[in-house]
Write a protein that holds these residues in place. Structure first.
Motif, short mmCIF file in Angstrom:
data_model
loop_
_atom_site.label_atom_id
_atom_site.label_comp_id
_atom_site.label_asym_id
_atom_site.label_seq_id
_atom_site.Cartn_x
_atom_site.Cartn_y
_atom_site.Cartn_z
N CYS A 1 0.82 -1.21 0.00
CA CYS A 1 0.00 0.00 0.00
C CYS A 1 0.86 1.27 0.00
O CYS A 1 0.42 2.32 -0.49
CB CYS A 1 -0.96 0.00 1.18
N ILE A 2 2.07 1.19 0.52
CA ILE A 2 2.96 2.36 0.52
C ILE A 2 3.38 2.70 -0.90
O ILE A 2 3.38 3.88 -1.30
CB ILE A 2 4.19 2.13 1.42
N ILE B 1 -8.24 9.11 1.11
CA ILE B 1 -8.79 8.88 2.43
C ILE B 1 -8.43 7.46 2.85
O ILE B 1 -8.66 6.49 2.11
CB ILE B 1 -10.31 9.13 2.51
N TYR B 2 -7.78 7.35 4.00
CA TYR B 2 -7.37 6.07 4.56
C TYR B 2 -8.52 5.55 5.44
O TYR B 2 -9.06 6.29 6.26
CB TYR B 2 -6.10 6.26 5.37
N VAL B 3 -8.88 4.28 5.26
CA VAL B 3 -10.02 3.69 5.97
C VAL B 3 -9.54 2.48 6.76
O VAL B 3 -9.02 1.52 6.19
CB VAL B 3 -11.14 3.25 4.99
N LYS C 1 -10.12 8.98 -3.92
CA LYS C 1 -9.20 7.85 -3.82
C LYS C 1 -9.23 7.33 -2.39
O LYS C 1 -9.34 8.11 -1.44
CB LYS C 1 -7.78 8.29 -4.19
N PHE C 2 -9.13 6.01 -2.22
CA PHE C 2 -9.18 5.46 -0.87
C PHE C 2 -8.26 4.25 -0.73
O PHE C 2 -8.08 3.46 -1.65
CB PHE C 2 -10.61 5.08 -0.49
N LEU C 3 -7.66 4.17 0.44
CA LEU C 3 -6.89 3.00 0.87
C LEU C 3 -7.65 2.39 2.04
O LEU C 3 -7.85 3.04 3.07
CB LEU C 3 -5.48 3.41 1.31
N ILE D 1 -7.19 -2.06 -1.51
CA ILE D 1 -7.63 -2.78 -0.32
C ILE D 1 -6.52 -3.72 0.13
O ILE D 1 -5.96 -4.46 -0.68
CB ILE D 1 -8.93 -3.56 -0.59
N VAL D 2 -6.21 -3.67 1.44
CA VAL D 2 -5.21 -4.58 2.02
C VAL D 2 -5.79 -5.20 3.28
O VAL D 2 -6.75 -4.71 3.87
CB VAL D 2 -3.90 -3.84 2.35
N GLY D 3 -5.17 -6.30 3.73
CA GLY D 3 -5.61 -6.96 4.95
C GLY D 3 -5.15 -6.26 6.21
O GLY D 3 -5.81 -6.32 7.25
#
Length: 484
Positions: A284-285, A297-299, A325-327, A358-360
């Motif tokens: 994600c980085i 926006i980080y979720v 945009k969203f992470l 999307i990440v875990g």
């Protein structure tokens, strides 16, 4: 005559066995190691196993010869989920007579070696039995609480709230103001109290657990809080009426990093490593590196919160429809059912491909410090809230349990660093609030968040409020722990 050099104080640190408190206390432990104090860190077997799989705690602390980890059984079966919904079961099991006996043996068992006997205990203030056992064997105790000061103050006020019959409250009017939490009378509503206050039953186990906090914490030598005066000064002044000796030393994560980077550590040291109970996905980085300034926006809803499939879909539609945009962090165990990805409508999959990732699990401190991140949709766990404050990132608040309901209100009404979205989960509201934070009021929120972030950074520098509190804590521990 030969004089022996005195041994440093030997602390036993006993955190509540949940991700947030454990992370918090590892940071405190490392700060104390840097200050020349020996530390035994007490973990439950379950937490220790998780850390051994996903984190590098042993290698991280290897450079501190005075540090060691000890373990204690939590008394629960191996298949127990140990999540927020079963928190009371964890606590009840830990305070069993068997656990008390093991804890007593630990306190009395260190009578030699490089660390010497335990001279002080730092224990989570909710673990009243730890304070009782330490007092019984004559070892001074400092309490620490990893919930927000605002929530802790509500806990201290629970007896007054019950006596005045403000809880349990009748009816469904959640917007009525609360009158018996001094310092919050103009903005704290029923809906902002910890969720268990809505149960309508003062015999609820949570009420019974927390209503004695004022009595328990006031019996310790002092109380360590992860905050700084400039953020929570008004609430700290209220808490001092019950616990006069406060040590506000936060934000802990940044306090530690600052001392490490300032060179107050052995030459071989590196910045603090993760103590996450989940495997971090660092891809994600690289994705963030490609995004424009303050556009993402980080979720993340933390390490405990769970979503239903319906809630997941509402958030997903809201994020995609916002056009931002969203992470998004979606833990492997955070959604009821395992097939949510395969059931996603095509428009969500396509929208995520175009604007989302999307990440875990994510390296959260690093994500919030990234220049591409302009907002944080959070559950408002206190660690996450402070990390966001420190990095100057505005917040959208969707609390899950305990102190998070309180924190979300303070973010909006007191700190003025974001928007409180509690008690709602529909795609239209989510889309609207995301746009409000990231577009309509973006400059306003970023400006306020930047100001508070600068105050946070100043607090942990030499002469700052948190720096000074930590120096006083170390000095007091040494005063309580004479060695010859």
């Amino acid at each position: 005559m030969e004089h022996r050099n005195p041994l440093p104080p030997h602390l036993l640190i006993f955190p509540l066995p949940l991700q947030g408190p454990v992370n918090n206390m590892f940071k405190l432990a490392e700060l104390l190691c840097l200050a020349g104090v020996n530390v035994t860190f007490l973990l439950t077997d379950h937490i220790h196993r998780r850390l051994s799989i996903y984190a590098n705690i042993h290698s991280r602390f290897r450079r501190y010869p005075g540090f060691q980890i000890a373990t204690i059984a939590d008394g629960l079966p191996a298949d127990h989920p140990r999540d927020g919904n079963q928190f009371i079961e964890i606590f009840d099991s830990l305070k069993s007579p068997e656990s008390k006996a093991v804890f007593r043996d630990l306190l009395c068992g260190y009578d030699g070696g490089i660390r010497g006997p335990v001279t002080c205990v730092i224990a989570d203030g909710i673990l009243g039995f730890a304070l009782d056992v330490a007092n019984d064997v004559g070892i001074p105790v400092v309490s620490t609480r990893t919930v927000s000061p605002a929530c802790l103050w509500i806990f201290f006020c629970l007896p007054k709230l019950i006596q005045s019959q403000e809880i349990p409250f009748p009816g469904n009017d959640l917007d009525e103001l609360i009158k018996n939490v001094p310092g919050t009378e103009t903005f704290l509503r029923r809906r902002d109290l910890p969720g268990f206050c809505r149960a309508g039953d003062i015999s609820d186990p949570n009420v019974r657990l927390y209503e004695t906090e004022g009595q328990i914490n006031s019996r310790a030598r002092g109380l360590i809080l992860n905050t700084f005066e400039e953020l929570d000064g008004s609430i700290l002044s209220q808490i001092r009426t019950v616990c006069p000796n406060l040590y506000p030393i936060g934000p802990l994560h940044a306090h530690l990093k600052t001392k490490l980077l300032a060179g107050e550590t052995p030459a071989t040291a590196s910045p603090a490593a993760s103590s996450s109970l989940w495997q971090e996905d660092r891809s994600c980085i690289a994705w963030l590196d490609k995004q424009p300034l303050r556009s993402v926006i980080y979720v993340s809803f933390g390490s405990i919160a769970t979503l239903t499939k319906d809630q997941l879909m509402e958030f997903w539609y809201g994020l995609v429809n916002s056009g931002q945009k969203f992470l998004w962090v979606i833990r492997p165990d955070s959604v009821a059912g395992k097939d949510w990805e395969s059931q996603a409508p095509a428009e969500l999959t396509q929208g995520t491909k175009e604007r989302g990732y999307i990440v875990g699990w994510a390296p959260q401190e690093e994500v919030l410090a990234h220049s591409a991140v302009g907002g944080f949709l959070t559950h408002n766990g206190w660690n996450s809230t402070l990390e966001s404050v420190y990095e100057g990132v505005p917040m959208i608040c969707w609390p899950y349990f305990l102190d998070q309901q309180v924190n979300s209100r303070f973010v909006e009404a007191v700190y003025r660093l974001g928007l409180d979205m509690k008690d709602t989960c529909d795609r239209v509201t989510i889309e609207r609030i995301v746009r409000e934070l990231m577009e309509v009021r973006k400059d306003e929120f970023l400006q306020e968040a930047k100001k508070m972030g600068e105050l946070a950074k100043r607090s942990i520098l030499e002469g700052g409020s948190s720096y000074t509190s930590f120096e006083r804590l170390v000095s007091d521990i040494k005063t309580w722990s004479p060695r010859s």
